[in-house]
Design an enzyme around this catalytic site. Structure first.
Site, short mmCIF file in Angstrom:
data_model
loop_
_atom_site.label_atom_id
_atom_site.label_comp_id
_atom_site.label_asym_id
_atom_site.label_seq_id
_atom_site.Cartn_x
_atom_site.Cartn_y
_atom_site.Cartn_z
N HIS A 60 -5.05 8.67 -3.74
CA HIS A 60 -6.29 8.94 -3.00
C HIS A 60 -5.97 9.95 -1.91
O HIS A 60 -5.25 9.64 -0.97
CB HIS A 60 -6.87 7.66 -2.40
CG HIS A 60 -7.30 6.66 -3.43
ND1 HIS A 60 -8.54 6.71 -4.03
CD2 HIS A 60 -6.65 5.61 -3.99
CE1 HIS A 60 -8.64 5.71 -4.91
NE2 HIS A 60 -7.50 5.03 -4.91
N LEU A 61 -6.49 11.18 -2.08
CA LEU A 61 -6.20 12.23 -1.11
C LEU A 61 -7.29 12.34 -0.05
O LEU A 61 -7.13 13.05 0.93
CB LEU A 61 -5.99 13.57 -1.81
CG LEU A 61 -4.72 13.67 -2.67
CD1 LEU A 61 -4.63 15.04 -3.34
CD2 LEU A 61 -3.46 13.41 -1.84
N ASN A 92 -13.00 9.11 -5.76
CA ASN A 92 -13.90 8.45 -4.78
C ASN A 92 -13.85 9.13 -3.42
O ASN A 92 -13.54 8.52 -2.40
CB ASN A 92 -13.59 6.96 -4.66
CG ASN A 92 -12.18 6.68 -4.17
OD1 ASN A 92 -11.30 7.53 -4.28
ND2 ASN A 92 -11.96 5.50 -3.62
N HIS A 179 -10.62 0.67 -13.33
CA HIS A 179 -10.32 -0.24 -12.21
C HIS A 179 -10.91 -1.58 -12.63
O HIS A 179 -12.12 -1.79 -12.52
CB HIS A 179 -10.95 0.31 -10.94
CG HIS A 179 -10.94 -0.62 -9.75
ND1 HIS A 179 -10.22 -0.36 -8.61
CD2 HIS A 179 -11.56 -1.80 -9.54
CE1 HIS A 179 -10.41 -1.34 -7.74
NE2 HIS A 179 -11.22 -2.24 -8.28
N ASP A 305 -1.33 4.30 -6.20
CA ASP A 305 -2.59 3.92 -5.55
C ASP A 305 -2.51 4.16 -4.04
O ASP A 305 -3.03 3.38 -3.23
CB ASP A 305 -2.96 2.46 -5.84
CG ASP A 305 -4.44 2.17 -5.52
OD1 ASP A 305 -5.17 3.11 -5.18
OD2 ASP A 305 -4.84 0.99 -5.61
N HIS A 309 -5.78 5.06 5.24
CA HIS A 309 -6.92 4.65 6.06
C HIS A 309 -6.59 4.88 7.52
O HIS A 309 -5.46 4.65 7.94
CB HIS A 309 -7.25 3.17 5.85
CG HIS A 309 -7.84 2.89 4.50
ND1 HIS A 309 -9.11 3.27 4.16
CD2 HIS A 309 -7.32 2.26 3.42
CE1 HIS A 309 -9.35 2.89 2.91
NE2 HIS A 309 -8.28 2.28 2.43
ZN LIG Z 1 -8.48 0.85 -7.94
#
Ligand SMILES: [Zn+2]
EC number: 3.5.2.3
Lengths: 436, 317, 201
Positions: A60-61, A92, A179, A305, A309
């Site tokens: 997740h970038l 996302n 997912h 993954d 945050h």
């Molecule tokens: Zn996931």
């Protein structure tokens, strides 16, 4: 191409015998016992292991949308520091990567940053809403050449939609990365459902919510003859279902995260939200099962993954905190600790699970920016040198990521990335990023 | 003596007994006296930090702190960070700056009190006044105190707890504390309202209320929220009441001196019928009074001393 | 018990304690012109058995039942913050209360006077006695407040380095008053708060 030639002297290739490796014009120009490195800069790699550059299928970038947590540039720096030469950027973002425009933007940002190849993942459904298919073909045909599609963060729970997605991507050899989380069984879920969740008063996320979706999707994939990839598989039951599917010869692949290989739900009893992740940390028995699964090939790959945050989304009550943890710059150490040092996997096994196989699943092993290729003459010079004898105490403050939510902060882990080369150019050297 | 009170599981038999004995003295020192106020916590500041409305719990703590002459600040944080208001951390930093000695925290998120106590944001003593579906240790203490006043030593006494254990912090804290005190606890609930792994808790579990009542020294009825039936935890309020409610017929199957408790607020006609709630063997109103004594005891033991070491054995010469 | 007592010397024996209590009982009656209207309150822990003994003697001399009870002063102490919080001892006010009565407070050792100050405050919350008197078995000096005892078993000049221990049958299995040197010197009785010390309660 990079003008500099580099001669890596005496590295153990895939953990095997020592050899020299000459990197020139972006490819491995020579390999073997006594390579002529005239004109090349020599690097002493005695005691180091050379692996192909790692490929992450699940990163997740956060860009576009949450540049306070991570950017393509900062995330790929963290990737390089962890020995990766390619990452698949999850969809996302905000806006969601559900159009050719957004995936091309992410892809371009990756090219400009230059720390690692960025392979955008496209959303399966418009806005991750689970209602109608995004323009999967347009994303596949775009400059980003998307082959992996996922609504990750959210399960494609509608069986018909999942079936159509699986069928549709056959046209361009795509894969749906699911997912697996049955939404009704996990409403408001906060941690693994277990005796501990009952004691802590945290809403449970039962194993069956993952296993039920995996079982359904395996059957769907078999029915329509499509490739299926299972994201971050986390339970013993999931391993068993995938094992059964593979025994039947079904085209199913699966990934496990470093944290599910190492950490257990017990950590939640601190209510420290650094340990809040989705799927949640599971029991010690599940950890043993995913390690076995990764060792025997039931689980094809390790994927991080990596989920950055900002501090305020973790320094709060458990219920209010965001799901996810950093993973890129610690993944290899965790794999060494849990799989190599335990004798479950050798270094060539690590090369397979963290480079060859993820590149194959993502179909990024054959184009002009091919990744996950063998260490052989003529192949792209994507190489990572690691020191298995090193050890370090993780300090999240020093991560190249913009975020600090590492569950390993303060933990001592083995191994270290000494150098990473992306098509012959060092992105990490002497254990440090080569440019800011 | 006590640094923080976050879970009933934190209390040893010795500590729990000390709190209950101290509460006994608090009752004797204030019951029937013209002056109910003790000077003990003069100059100490107690903050009631309520992220979740609970007038009865807040009032009980407020009264307890005031009877010990503490300065009381009621800080109702309307928006928790769950609802994107001020964060728990910022609130804690504010309270630290105000010089709070003790923080009584009520929160809808499980673990919020634990987080406050262990985060390093604040050095005050933290008292959990109910966190999500986790625990409510002073409720368990006041229940144990009430039980002890009626039954004496709780060792080998049979206490039946009926209702929503899954979402109920009261049941969780009571099982832990009563087990520590040596009582035999039986949980009664529909299977849907029992958490996974409850069979490993230090208690018995049954789905059959009628079977559990004849041997009970006390029965504690927990509030069951009607909304749970919308999430399919049980089919209807009527069916719940029929299978798990304490009505006159079931009440008559209890031993003659058995007592009935309820942490309140009651759903009359749901988990407890009106005639049982108003019966003289129902000690529900007394529980409220006892809540103040128990909270005085905890606040005293938490805030009166220097905060180091333990209280045990100081008097032996 | 004996391991605490090496290095201590006996300053009052069992017989001497009994004689002192007998004399104090007479003094109390004489001062009060009889035993009517008396309420005797012991300060826990060792003041309580002393109060009971004193009351028994008064009752036998005067042949009327004198009410006796206990007054725990922990909640009224001004030195609470100097130590961890303590378990409370029972407070037991005899039926009939203290209003209009002459209260005799009984403690084992009078030292800084802070315990008695706390007892007077505690008594305030119980009622309004006509008069309050103080009886102690030992007065060791070093007062920090303007407080004095009305009835003293024995005046015992001590140094601040010394420690006074009162042992009573009801609590300790023997009767004796001992004096010994403490391990470390205490600058002032206020800070003199080790376990079992006379001002600890
Ligand atoms: Zn996931």
């Amino acid at each position: 191409m990079n003008g500099e030639s580099i001669l890596i002297r005496g590295a153990r290739i895939l953990g095997g015998p020592q050899g020299d490796m000459l990197l020139r014009d972006g490819v491995i120009a020579a390999l073997g016992g006594d390579v002529d490195g005239t004109g090349a800069r020599a690097i002493d790699a005695d005691g180091l292991v050379a692996l192909p550059g790692l490929v992450d299928l699940h990163t997740h970038l956060r860009e576009p949308g949450r540049e306070d947590a991570e950017t393509v540039a900062s995330g790929t720096r963290a990737a390089a520091a962890g020995g990766f030469t390619a990452v698949h950027a999850m969809a996302n973002t905000d806006p969601v990567a559900d159009t050719a425009g957004v995936v091309e933007q992410v892809w371009r940002l990756g090219r400009e940053a230059g720390h690692a190849d960025v392979r955008p993942v496209g959303a399966v459904t418009v806005g991750l809403a689970g209602e109608r298919l995004a323009e999967l073909g347009a994303m596949a045909d775009s400059a980003a050449r998307v082959r992996v599609f996922s609504d990750d963060g959210i399960c494609v729970s509608d069986a018909v939609l999942m079936r159509r997605a699986l069928e549709y991507v056959k046209a361009f050899d795509g894969v749906i990365a699911q997912h697996a989380q049955e939404p009704r069984l996990t409403e408001g879920a906060q941690m693994n459902e277990s005796e501990l969740s009952g004691r802590l008063g945290l809403r449970g996320w039962p194993s069956v919510a993952e296993e039920a979706i995996i079982a359904r999707d395996v059957l769907l994939a078999a029915h329509v003859g499509s490739r299926l990839h299972i994201c971050h598989l986390s339970t013993r039951g999931s391993v068993e279902i995938v094992r059964l599917a593979k025994q039947r010869g079904l085209p199913v692949t699966a990934e496990v995260t470093p944290h599910h290989l190492l950490l257990t739900e017990d950590l939640v009893s601190t209510y420290d939200a650094r340990y809040k992740v989705n799927p949640p940390l599971r029991s010690a028995d599940d950890v043993a099962a995913v390690r076995e699964g990764l060792a025997d090939g039931t689980i094809d790959i390790v994927a991080t993954d990596h989920a950055p945050h900002p501090v305020e989304d973790k320094e709060c009550e458990w219920d209010a905190a965001a799901f996810g943890m950093l993973g890129l710059d610690t993944a290899l150490s965790v794999v060494q600790h849990t799989m190599v040092d335990t004798g479950l996997l050798d270094w060539s096994g690590v090369a397979d699970r963290m480079s060859f196989a993820p590149a194959r699943i993502g179909r990024c092993d054959s184009d002009d920016a091919a990744q996950g290729r063998p260490l052989a003459v003529g192949e792209p010079a994507n190489v990572v040198l690691i020191d298995p004898a090193a050890s370090r105490t993780v300090d999240a403050r020093t991560s190249a990521s913009l975020s600090r939510n590492s569950p390993y902060d303060g933990m001592k882990l083995p191994g270290g990335v000494v150098a990473t080369f992306l098509r012959g150019r060092p992105t990490v050297e002497d254990g440090a990023l080569t440019w800011i | 003596m006590i640094r923080h009170l976050l879970s009933a599981a934190d209390l040893s038999h010795e500590e729990a007994t000390l709190i209950l004995d101290t509460a006994d003295e608090m009752a004797r020192l204030t019951e029937g006296r013209a002056v109910k106020k003790l000077p003990t916590l003069r100059g100490r500041t107690v903050v009631n930090l309520f992220f979740e409305d609970s007038t009865r719990t807040r009032t009980s703590f407020e009264l307890a702190a005031k009877r010990l002459s503490a300065d009381v600040i009621n800080f109702s944080a309307k928006g928790s960070s769950v609802s994107k208001g001020e964060s728990l951390k910022d609130t804690a930093l504010t309270l630290a700056a105000m010089g709070a000695d003790g923080v009584v925290v009520r929160h809808s998120a499980s673990g919020a009190a634990y987080r406050l106590a262990t985060s390093g944001w604040i050095s005050a003593n933290v008292l959990n006044a109910g966190d999500g579906t986790h625990e409510h240790p002073t409720q368990a203490l006041l229940d144990a105190f009430t039980l002890r006043r009626h039954l004496g030593d709780l060792r080998d006494r049979d206490v039946v707890i009926v209702g929503d254990v899954l979402h109920g912090r009261v049941a969780r804290s009571n099982v832990l504390l009563l087990a520590t005190l040596g009582a035999r606890v039986t949980l009664v609930a529909p299977p849907t309202l029992l958490p996974l792994g409850v069979e490993n808790w230090p208690c018995e579990v049954t789905y059959d209320l009628d079977a559990a009542l004849p041997g009970a020294d006390a029965v504690m009825m927990l509030r069951v929220q009607r909304e749970r039936m919308n999430a399919a935890f049980f089919p209807s309020a009527r069916e719940y009441s029929r299978r798990y409610g304490l009505d006159a017929r079931r009440f008559s199957s209890l031993p003659e001196d058995a007592i009935v408790l309820h942490p309140g607020p009651m759903n009359r006609g749901m988990e407890i019928s009106a005639d049982v709630a108003d019966n003289e063997r129902s000690v529900i109103v007394e529980q409220v009074t006892n809540g103040v004594y128990v909270r005085m005891a905890v606040l005293y033991l938490m805030l009166a001393g220097s905060g180091t070491g333990s209280a045990g054995g100081e008097d032996a010469a | 018990m004996s391991r605490h007592l090496s290095g201590f010397r006996t300053v009052l024996s069992e017989d001497e304690i009994n004689r002192a209590l007998a004399r104090m009982a007479h003094e109390v009656v004489e001062r009060n012109k009889g035993a009517s209207g008396l309420v005797v309150l012991g300060i826990p822990s060792r003041g309580v058995p002393l109060a009971q003994r004193l009351t028994a003697r008064i009752s036998s001399v005067e042949d009327i039942a004198v009410p006796v009870g206990a007054l725990d002063v922990t909640m009224y102490r001004d030195d609470l913050r100097l130590r961890p919080a303590r378990a409370l001892e029972p407070t037991d006010i005899p039926d009939g209360g203290v209003d209009g009565k002459t209260v005799v407070l009984v403690d084992d050792v009078l030292y800084s006077g802070r315990t008695i100050r706390a007892a007077l405050t505690a008594l305030d919350d119980v009622g309004r006695p006509r008069a309050v008197r103080l009886a102690v078995l030992v007065d060791r000096g070093h007062r920090e407040l303007p407080i004095r005892a009305d009835h003293v078993g024995k005046n015992l000049p001590t140094s601040l380095r010394e420690s006074v221990r009162v042992l009573l049958n009801e609590v300790d299995g023997q009767d004796a008053v001992l004096v010994g040197a403490t391990a470390d010197a205490h600058p002032a009785p206020e800070a003199h708060l080790a376990a079992g010390e006379e001002e600890a309660r």
